[in-house]
Structure formats: structure tokens, C-alpha cells
Design an enzyme around this catalytic site. Sequence first.
Site, PDB file in Angstrom:
ATOM      1  N   ASP A 147      50.162   9.695-102.009  1.00  0.00           N
ATOM      2  CA  ASP A 147      50.041   9.434-100.573  1.00  0.00           C
ATOM      3  C   ASP A 147      50.867  10.432 -99.767  1.00  0.00           C
ATOM      4  OD1 ASP A 147      49.169   8.167 -98.246  1.00  0.00           O
ATOM      5  OD2 ASP A 147      50.827   6.725 -98.247  1.00  0.00           O
ATOM      6  N   ASP A 169      59.411   4.362 -91.890  1.00  0.00           N
ATOM      7  CA  ASP A 169      57.977   4.420 -92.162  1.00  0.00           C
ATOM      8  C   ASP A 169      57.364   3.023 -92.194  1.00  0.00           C
ATOM      9  OD1 ASP A 169      55.525   5.823 -93.117  1.00  0.00           O
ATOM     10  OD2 ASP A 169      55.908   4.633 -94.921  1.00  0.00           O
ATOM     11  N   GLU A 183      58.159   4.550 -86.630  1.00  0.00           N
ATOM     12  CA  GLU A 183      56.777   4.971 -86.847  1.00  0.00           C
ATOM     13  C   GLU A 183      55.914   3.712 -86.845  1.00  0.00           C
ATOM     14  OE1 GLU A 183      53.137   5.954 -89.394  1.00  0.00           O
ATOM     15  OE2 GLU A 183      54.737   4.532 -89.805  1.00  0.00           O
ATOM     16  N   ASP A 203      49.662  13.025 -90.012  1.00  0.00           N
ATOM     17  CA  ASP A 203      48.712  11.921 -90.105  1.00  0.00           C
ATOM     18  C   ASP A 203      47.466  12.194 -89.267  1.00  0.00           C
ATOM     19  OD1 ASP A 203      48.039   9.485 -91.247  1.00  0.00           O
ATOM     20  OD2 ASP A 203      49.893   8.516 -90.613  1.00  0.00           O
TER      21      ASP A 203
END
Length: 660
Positions: free
Chosen positions: A157, A300, A342, A407
Amino acid sequence: MIGTSRNGQPDQLQAEAEISLKRLLPRLEAFWSEDDVASGLARDFTQRLVAQWPRLFRLLFTLYHNRYDFFYHLEEIMFTAARGWKQRSPELREQDDHRLNDPTWFQSEHMVGGALYVDLFSENLSKLRECIPYFKDLGLTYVHLMPLFAVRPGDNDGGYAISNYRSVDPRLGTIDDLRQLADEFREAGVCLCLDFVFNHTSDDHYWAQHAQAGDIEYQQYYYCFPDRTVPDQYERTLREIFPTVRRGNFTWHDGMQKWVWTTFNSFQWDLNYGNPAVFRAMLEEMLFIANTGVDILRLDAVAFIWKQMGTNCENRPEAHLLIQAFNCLAGIAAPGLVFKSEAIVHPDEVVKYIGAEECQISYNPTLMALLWESLATRSTRLLKKSLSHRHRLPHGTSWVNYLRCHDDIGWTFDDEDAAQLGINGYDHRQFLNNFYTGQFPGSFARGVPFQHNPTTGDMRISGTLASLAGLEQAIEFHDPKLIEMSVRRMCLLYGITLSIGGIPLLYLGEEWGMLNDYDFVKDPAKAGDTRWIHRPKMKWEYLQNFQQEVDEQNGSIRGKIFRSIQKLISLRKNMPSLAGQQMDLVPVDNPHVLGFVRHFEGNRTLILANFTEEEQRVPANNVRTGGLGRFFQDLISEQEIATHEDLVLQPYGLLWLERI
């Protein structure tokens, strides 16, 4: 002293906090003595602990009071913080002192950030140190390194499946390399930002390995279920994050013969923060990372860290309490550390994570999405609507404004804001998806879909800034005018993020107008994730060619982009009006133009931006009343501007006006 509640009765929780602290302080004193800690260091820590204890006790008690072993974990959490402070270097403690005396240090106009993947930008941490002169030349004062800790082999990821929080991925270097980089950053005046991936670990993390071996204690670090009974109950109210990759939020593990909660990917196991042992263990990891020399921790996936049956398990009140507890302990053991949130969620939820006692800074996904929306529609109506009531933040906090990151782009505007303007949110997102994948007639964009769900129509967008802004198409068509318009779009967007209020953040490489990297499909570990299209490898030949072109008094497209961004950054750092967050929209009688004023301690700047490829007029009275003057200088072009007649903005024109 024991406090009182609102009804005038003794505050029982305050009393319990005082009793607990009274019992724990002698043990803390013994800890300092056994480890021969200097009296000054012990005193500083203890003073902060005593000052923060009522708040910390309330937070942890609210989260864990129903645990039989609450007070055991409370003591362990205190000692974990004490060890973290003891292990902090003298240089970091000195920096802590400076920041305690200047808690708004990150709100300075000098703060300009860049984000990068170490392997794609410089191959490793050692070579990254050699890039410090480049960062300073560009004007950066903080650099965010994407996840660099040890990860599982294969798909991880993009670095967010961490196997060990205390070991750097060996392909990038060692933990000592990271410490040395942090030291050299600090000497150069560059802050270091790292990710704290604290919602989940990789399935090969030490804790997960012990869980798989049958250790009950470590199985309780995660959410493990013997059958589908409980998972099915949860699934009734959960959404699927990556529905095109896999269905559901749980993964069957053959070895344990149990289902494991895996919100994002099957190899990312969600941590069970209902267990205070997990909180303490992650606090230890957090302080270890902080003590490498980190200034800013990006938290995160903050929205997902607390689970509750019958809810969507996102943005729970307990998630905020957890972050506040981490914040409180950082203030005790690493007081110079700042948290960055985030939360790519609804705008109303994003702001709930922002506060001096939670996350001091936060990504601004709504601004990012609406800047792209305004480019596509050539209208600033929805952008202005959102900015009118969504840009202000609590005192002592700041946005991080960005155009692209590692992202995808999700269209995170508020449907009610859109409806008040007669815009249907669902239909508008379909238009934006079509526009930025180049399917809408007349589109300049070259984005690609991410996680397209044909059933629901949901989609997000991948692509570099330059490709989304039209440079890729313009180069394909060999059209100088289209190239010029694409460069102007990019400079317009950068000019707004650098001036609107908060910390601007560039995704590095895009200062050269790097295009989509379609070769990502050649790597099996990346082929299934289109976000790799906007994570290209840095091409240092651009810099070499640029330096040669400057010597030859010749230019290029990429050189023009770099010079423009470099100039805007330099201007920003000499504009006191751009400190802090204060931003006021200026009424502009033109739906294609955005106008706002930045002011700080008597300094004032008027910003005007044209979101179309046509000239746009701004009434002279709008300029006079917004800028509070009759004569101005545009800091970008260095031209003087009078207001005896309407102001004409060039296609995608940007003005930073100060009164003269």
C-alpha cells in the site's frame, strides 16, 4: 485542590486524578533516581506531567475506565512517556524549549513544504542529504518523507503496511541514516515530517506474528473473531474503502482460524484501541519516531481508529479522545512535536480533528478539490461558497494546502453547499470525473480513474498536476498556446495555495511539470493501483538541463514552471501578511474570479485570480475596497496598478496586490 463540577459539587474525577498522581509521583521519582537522570530533565518532565495530568487522566479514564486493569496501564503510560523524554537528545530538548516559547512557529510565512518518496526522489536517505541545497534553493522549509519504515514484501500500500516502526526499509538506509538526515535538516532550517501509521500494522509485524502463533495477548492487539457472527453484525453499517479490490472489511486467516478486521487491505490489520495496551505500545512507537528528530507527525487514517457496533466506525468521538491523549503525551515527552491530520472525509468532519489539543495542522482536501472544480467549470461559485464558512480554524492551528499528493483526488465538497447554488452533488461529481479523465468534450485533462465502481458511479482521480492541468495534452498536440495555458493554470493554482492561509505543500517533482508515468503497470506490485501514475521517479536531468539553459539564456517549459514556483515561494517568504490563517473573501462582481485578502499584524495583501482562459474584468471599486487603497503594486509582475478604471486580469491571471 479538588475541583468542583458545574452544579457546585466536588468533581469526583478530578479527585481521582489527584489521588492517582499523588500515588504515582514517588514511583516516578524512583525511576529518575534508578536511571540517574539529571535533576533538571526530571524536573522539566514532572512539571509538564503535573500541569497536563488532569486533562490526560480525564481522556484515558473516559476511554478505558471500564477496564479492570486501567490503573496498571495508566502507570505504564506514564513511564513510557518518561522513558521517551529521557531518550530525547539535547538538541531536540533545546528545540522543544524554543517552540514552547513560540507555539505558533509553524504558522510563519516562511513555512513551505514538499512531499516525496525517498526511493523515487533520491534512491536512499544518504543521497537525500545531498538534496538539502536543492530544497533550500527551491525555498522549502519542511519536507515530508512518505512512509520509509520496514514494510512487508510485495504490495505494501505504498509503504502504509508497516512491519517495524523502528527500522527503516533497508533499501532506503538505516535508522541512523534517518537520524543523521534529521540533524542536517535541522541545521539547514528544514523541518522533517514523517507518517505515523497508527490505525493498522502489516500482517508480518511482530505483534501480528505473535497473534498468528496463537498468543492471546497479541490477538487482543487486533480484532480477531472465530466466526462471521460479529463481523456480519459490523458489516451492516460499514462501507467498503476499496470495493473494486475486495469485498468486506474482514479477512480470514487460515493459521489462526479467525477473521481479522482489515479496513483497507487484507494485509493491513486494524489495531484494537479499545485495549489500553495497544495505546501504550503505539505511544512508545510514536515517541521513538519523534526522537529520531521528527518535527511533524502526519497521523494516517485518523477517521478509522475507533470501532463501535451499529455505526460506520468512522469519525467516532473516541477517535478524537485518542488523538487528544496522544497530543497530551507528546506535549509532555516531546513538546516540540506537531500533529498533522489526514482525514479525507466530509468537510464538517475534517475540521473536528483540528485544534491546539488535537491536530495542530491538517490537510485541506476541500480546498484542493474545489480548486480543480473551479478550473473545470471556469466558475468560482462553489469555491467561494465553501471558503466563506469552511476556511477559518481555531486559534493556534493551520491548514496544509496542497494541489496533489501521493493519493488520489476525491470530490470532497459539501452537497448542501452545492445545493444552495443549484448544483446536484452526485451529478457534479460525475461531470468532474468525466472532465478529469478527458471524457468531457473540450477537457484539457489527462487523469485516469481510481477505484471506479460502476454500480454506484463512485470514482476518484489519479494524475500528476501537470497532466491534469493540460500540459500532457498540449505537448501531444504540439500547440504552443495550449502549453502556455497549461503552465498558467499550474501557476494560478500554486499562487493560491501559497497565499490563501496555511502551509503550502508541493508534491516534489511537480515543480518541473512532470507528466503521468504510465510505465507503473510494468511493476506487478504497482499495476493494480493507478495512484502510481502520479508517483513518477524524479528526473534530475531536468535540473541539469535547467542550469545549462540558464547559462545559455534559453528556457524550456519545465524551466519556466520551476522558475515561476521558485519566485512565488520567495515572494511569500517576504510577505508578513501571509503568516497565520486570517483570510477574508473580497466581493468580486465576476463569477470567474476569486478575490481574497490576507492580513497579519497590520500587513495586508489582496489576491485576485482568474479561473478562465479569457480575460476577465474586476470592477475598480472591488479592488479599492478590498485592498483599501487607490494605487497598488503587483508583487509578481512588479507593475503598478491604479484603480481609476476596471482591472483586467489576463487568462488564468494571478495578482498579489499591496498598497503603495
